[in-house]
Design a protein around this motif. Sequence first.
Motif, PDB file in Angstrom:
ATOM      1  N   LEU A  78      -5.960  -5.309  -6.068  1.00 13.57           N
ATOM      2  CA  LEU A  78      -5.055  -4.968  -4.828  1.00 13.57           C
ATOM      3  C   LEU A  78      -5.339  -6.159  -3.655  1.00 13.57           C
ATOM      4  O   LEU A  78      -4.693  -6.953  -3.182  1.00 13.57           O
ATOM      5  N   GLY A  79      -6.800  -6.031  -3.651  1.00 14.52           N
ATOM      6  CA  GLY A  79      -7.599  -6.983  -2.497  1.00 14.52           C
ATOM      7  C   GLY A  79      -7.322  -8.311  -2.655  1.00 14.52           C
ATOM      8  O   GLY A  79      -6.864  -9.010  -1.930  1.00 14.52           O
TER       9      GLY A  79
ATOM     10  N   ALA B  78      -8.395  -1.379  -7.092  1.00 17.20           N
ATOM     11  CA  ALA B  78      -8.639  -1.594  -5.663  1.00 17.20           C
ATOM     12  C   ALA B  78      -8.731  -3.212  -5.574  1.00 17.20           C
ATOM     13  O   ALA B  78      -8.397  -3.943  -4.565  1.00 17.20           O
TER      14      ALA B  78
ATOM     15  N   GLN C 206       0.774  -1.252   0.093  1.00 19.05           N
ATOM     16  CA  GLN C 206      -0.060  -0.113   0.088  1.00 19.05           C
ATOM     17  C   GLN C 206       0.758   1.337  -0.127  1.00 19.05           C
ATOM     18  O   GLN C 206       0.430   2.323   0.534  1.00 19.05           O
TER      19      GLN C 206
ATOM     20  N   ILE D 185      -4.895   4.716  -8.212  1.00 20.00           N
ATOM     21  CA  ILE D 185      -6.331   4.623  -7.954  1.00 20.00           C
ATOM     22  C   ILE D 185      -6.833   6.037  -7.452  1.00 20.00           C
ATOM     23  O   ILE D 185      -7.812   6.536  -7.993  1.00 20.00           O
TER      24      ILE D 185
ATOM     25  N   LEU E 164      -3.750  -9.525  -2.241  1.00 16.50           N
ATOM     26  CA  LEU E 164      -3.211  -9.531  -0.728  1.00 16.50           C
ATOM     27  C   LEU E 164      -4.251 -10.419   0.028  1.00 16.50           C
ATOM     28  O   LEU E 164      -3.961 -10.816   0.988  1.00 16.50           O
ATOM     29  N   LEU E 165      -5.041 -11.151  -0.604  1.00 15.74           N
ATOM     30  CA  LEU E 165      -6.250 -11.916   0.202  1.00 15.74           C
ATOM     31  C   LEU E 165      -5.495 -13.170   0.891  1.00 15.74           C
ATOM     32  O   LEU E 165      -5.706 -13.237   1.891  1.00 15.74           O
TER      33      LEU E 165
ATOM     34  N   SER F  18     -11.814   1.336  -9.027  1.00 16.74           N
ATOM     35  CA  SER F  18     -12.440   0.257  -8.541  1.00 16.74           C
ATOM     36  C   SER F  18     -11.693  -1.236  -8.770  1.00 16.74           C
ATOM     37  O   SER F  18     -11.459  -2.102  -7.946  1.00 16.74           O
TER      38      SER F  18
ATOM     39  N   LEU G  16      -1.726   2.456  -5.628  1.00 13.92           N
ATOM     40  CA  LEU G  16      -2.651   3.447  -4.818  1.00 13.92           C
ATOM     41  C   LEU G  16      -2.799   4.674  -5.170  1.00 13.92           C
ATOM     42  O   LEU G  16      -3.671   5.574  -5.363  1.00 13.92           O
TER      43      LEU G  16
END
Lengths: 318, 322
Positions: free
Chosen positions: A296-297, A293, A252, A276, A300-301, A290, A273
């Motif tokens: 990225l999520g 994002a 991040q 974004i 990193l999940l 979106s 970031l």
Amino acid sequence: MIDATAHDVSTMHPSEALSPRERFKRWRYRNRQALEGWGILTPILVYYSIFFLFPVVSVLYLSFTRWSGLSGAPVWVGLENFHKLLTVPTYTQVIGNTILFAVSILIIQTVLAFFVALLLNAKIRGRGLYRAAWYIPTLTSAAIMAQVASVFIAPSDGVIMTIRAQQGLPPIIFYTQVDLMRLVIIIYSVWRGVGGPMILYLAALQGIHPEFYEAAQVDGATGPQLLRYITLPLVMPMTIFVLITGIIGTAQIFESVMFLSKGGPANLTNVLLLEIYQDAFSNMSIGLASAEAVLLGVGLLAFSLFNIRIMTRGRVGE
Amino acid sequence: MTHDHIFKMTRRGLLYAVLIISSLIMAFPLLFGAAGSIASSNDYARTPWFPIPYHPSFLNYYLALGGTNTIQSGNTVKHVSALDTPSGDVPRWALNTLLRAGWYIIIPAISAVMAGYVFAKMHFRGRDGVFVYLLSSMMLPGIVYLVPTFVMMARFPLAGGNSILGQGGSGFINQWPALLITGLVNVYFIFMFRQTLLGIPIDFEEAARVDGANTLQCIFEIYLPMLMPTITVLIIFQFVAIWNDYMWPLFVSAGNPYIYTISLGFQYLSAAGNALKGLPASTTDYPFTFALATVSIAPLILLFFIMQRYFVEGVQGFAIKG
């Protein structure tokens, strides 16, 4: 739990006639924990659903749309945003930069934190002061200190430029040299990031019983062997924790890039970031922002799930 | 002296040398800024590798905090102050940041203590389901849903000229609620309090219940005093997080200088030193920037030195006590 037997209705025969009011009172008494529990949890659940669940569902939906965010409704475009992110060189560059920064900063700061913790774990005077020097950068505002750091590399009157000018050396233009800019961003991020893992390693090292070392020394183990066969294996759980929480943080990266390089030169230090932020607010592409994002999520999940597992299992680094 | 002795002495000397030099390197940007902030602009230019304040003065601090400077150029005399524009009001930003930090300490602490109590001490059907639902927020970093949260702020029904459908106005953007409404339920803290409460025996509560205490009294009169160490950690972490929070204030308040926080406001004032000191517009007055930065980060450094033990235990507690 306490139970006032005087009110205990479990022994009563069900057919016994009770007024509805009395029945409600008894029901309420029997379920008082559930009622109070839900009374406390309901506002929290409602709030949480509005400010977590709803935005998460929204970001998933918006990532499949095109929308300026200003007017009109989002237009469904399927996988277009993701296709763009994974094929158009501008965006693949940003993803690559983010991975490069996240991994290199993580590795450097973790290794450095470990060795500094080793030094601080020795019997030394003034440990608190050294520890403060290594930890305080973590407490400073990333945005403000990045702007202070940019004073060192400013093109005409920056610190490094002034020193070179005084020594009669040719100027270095940081902003046009991608490797230098990357190096500056990495050094700055490690400077700010090393304190947390250092403190964690220090705790892990202090948790190792001295008997382990004494026993090994009796057997004739040397310093490097102690490090290799005792210290490293015993701090392994902490290393895993530091790496997993670390990658969630270093991925991040934002303020340092925003103020040190603005993503330049030619997008070569831009990160997710910042992209974004630019897509959402300058380019008015809420859909694309979106999708970034979500990417990225998803990236990193696995680390986040592992993090939850470590937390709920408890007791890391013992 | 034996060989062994000399070897050991050298090793200790080396250890201290490495520690001192590395610590100085880590502290260098902060020391550089602190020294530069009290240097005159000429002193600062004289020794570029490290500013030596031959003529120490607190003028930069005075100006950063809104003091008035009198600038004489030819026959005209000008009075300038950072407070002349709202995007220079450091005391206001500090107050804003403090208010915001207080809010983000009190509300998350109350919600987390109460929820932590429910998950640790109460037993009813559905409790564990709720717990897992709350934990799920930790699957995603906050940044993932920042953009829709921003849109939600902008489209908040009936706020900032919006209709009931959230159209027409600007919602909470550039208004206080946007800085106060998100992130009030913190799952980390709920988890932290639950863990601490699991370690406290039920006996205290039972004794209080016999004396007629209700659930709220048990939470706030029996358990709260025992939770103080965990609450101290919460206070410190929230304070640091809010003091340094940059991205969200940038998203929702960049258009309204009256609600800037310290971390956000800095960038709008840091380059104003030349104007405040009557220097040519083409230059940047770094000593002023350093004074502003020192003012902005000093509270946290002070807090660290006062509460060092809690900082260290807090960071370690997250990993070790979980």
